[in-house]
Design a protein around this motif. Structure first.
Motif, PDB file in Angstrom:
ATOM      1  N   LYS A   1       0.861  -1.179   0.000  1.00 58.68           N
ATOM      2  CA  LYS A   1       0.000   0.000   0.000  1.00 58.68           C
ATOM      3  C   LYS A   1       0.892   1.222   0.000  1.00 58.68           C
ATOM      4  O   LYS A   1       1.738   1.385   0.879  1.00 58.68           O
ATOM      5  CB  LYS A   1      -0.914   0.023   1.223  1.00 58.68           C
ATOM      6  N   THR A   2       0.708   2.097  -0.994  1.00 62.33           N
ATOM      7  CA  THR A   2       1.447   3.348  -1.079  1.00 62.33           C
ATOM      8  C   THR A   2       0.469   4.491  -0.849  1.00 62.33           C
ATOM      9  O   THR A   2      -0.529   4.608  -1.564  1.00 62.33           O
ATOM     10  CB  THR A   2       2.125   3.504  -2.454  1.00 62.33           C
ATOM     11  N   ILE A   3       0.754   5.309   0.151  1.00 62.78           N
ATOM     12  CA  ILE A   3      -0.068   6.478   0.463  1.00 62.78           C
ATOM     13  C   ILE A   3       0.728   7.713   0.058  1.00 62.78           C
ATOM     14  O   ILE A   3       1.840   7.929   0.547  1.00 62.78           O
ATOM     15  CB  ILE A   3      -0.419   6.540   1.958  1.00 62.78           C
ATOM     16  N   THR A   4       0.151   8.521  -0.834  1.00 72.26           N
ATOM     17  CA  THR A   4       0.792   9.754  -1.276  1.00 72.26           C
ATOM     18  C   THR A   4      -0.107  10.922  -0.912  1.00 72.26           C
ATOM     19  O   THR A   4      -1.079  11.208  -1.622  1.00 72.26           O
ATOM     20  CB  THR A   4       1.051   9.728  -2.801  1.00 72.26           C
ATOM     21  N   PRO A   5       0.184  11.589   0.211  1.00 68.52           N
ATOM     22  CA  PRO A   5      -0.634  12.756   0.586  1.00 68.52           C
ATOM     23  C   PRO A   5      -0.351  13.917  -0.376  1.00 68.52           C
ATOM     24  O   PRO A   5       0.786  14.125  -0.787  1.00 68.52           O
ATOM     25  CB  PRO A   5      -0.150  13.105   1.996  1.00 68.52           C
ATOM     26  N   HIS A   6      -1.403  14.638  -0.730  1.00 63.95           N
ATOM     27  CA  HIS A   6      -1.248  15.823  -1.571  1.00 63.95           C
ATOM     28  C   HIS A   6      -1.436  17.093  -0.747  1.00 63.95           C
ATOM     29  O   HIS A   6      -0.790  18.100  -1.043  1.00 63.95           O
ATOM     30  CB  HIS A   6      -2.240  15.802  -2.723  1.00 63.95           C
ATOM     31  N   LEU A   7      -2.320  17.053   0.243  1.00 62.90           N
ATOM     32  CA  LEU A   7      -2.577  18.234   1.061  1.00 62.90           C
ATOM     33  C   LEU A   7      -3.160  17.805   2.398  1.00 62.90           C
ATOM     34  O   LEU A   7      -3.979  16.888   2.455  1.00 62.90           O
ATOM     35  CB  LEU A   7      -3.583  19.164   0.367  1.00 62.90           C
ATOM     36  N   ALA A   8      -2.747  18.482   3.441  1.00 65.36           N
ATOM     37  CA  ALA A   8      -3.378  18.372   4.770  1.00 65.36           C
ATOM     38  C   ALA A   8      -3.338  19.773   5.357  1.00 65.36           C
ATOM     39  O   ALA A   8      -2.270  20.389   5.424  1.00 65.36           O
ATOM     40  CB  ALA A   8      -2.635  17.375   5.659  1.00 65.36           C
TER      41      ALA A   8
END
Length: 161
Positions: free
Chosen positions: A141-148
């Motif tokens: 599983k790859t999680i790539t956050p773009h904005l928080a």
């Protein structure tokens, strides 16, 4: 012997293989729903149980390989002081890779609330899902956050030149 034509609906072997791929794609898609549901009322062990024993979680901070490492990652992120979150998954695309193996790409959005602020964020997931005996689990599983961001700061566009 000739190779079955997957578009020939009169070829029973090809049709059975096609149905098996569709069923595996749906199991993989449903795993994303289970992941979002577990994250909404999380325990590190429940999240890690969605991974294979040797599953890998990839995030910007690095890779966490094996169920114990995945559990430790979520224990660190879900511990005391973590905000209450809700997760939403959309634009899901599945691609069969091999029998029992499906790639799933999707976007996610989350909302969060704490005692003094509210937040939201989004990004993408890229998952490799292994299906064994009808049970889907994340192999990778790859999680790539773009904005928080919090809702006060928001996400203003950069100035136009």
């Amino acid at each position: 012997m000739t190779t079955p034509d997957p578009t020939d609906l009169t070829d029973l072997a090809a049709l059975a293989a096609r149905v098996a791929r569709l069923e595996e794609a749906e199991l993989a898609r449903n795993l994303l729903h289970a992941y979002a549901e577990v994250l909404d009322d999380p325990t590190p062990e429940a999240v890690a149980a969605l991974f294979t024993d040797d599953g890998v979680l990839s995030v910007p901070a690095g890779d966490f390989a094996g169920r114990d490492a995945v559990t430790a990652f979520y224990r660190d992120r879900l511990g005391p002081g973590a905000s209450e979150k809700r997760h939403f998954i959309m634009n899901v695309r599945t691609r069969p890779q091999a029998p029992g193996l499906v790639e799933v790409a999707s976007y996610f959005v989350f909302t969060a609330r704490e005692s003094t602020t509210s937040a939201l964020g989004w990004g993408t997931y890229l998952d490799l899902v292994e299906i064994t005996a009808g049970v889907p689990r994340f192999r990778h599983k790859t999680i790539t956050p773009h904005l928080a961001t919090d809702l006060t700061t928001g996400w203003p566009a950069p100035p136009r030149l």
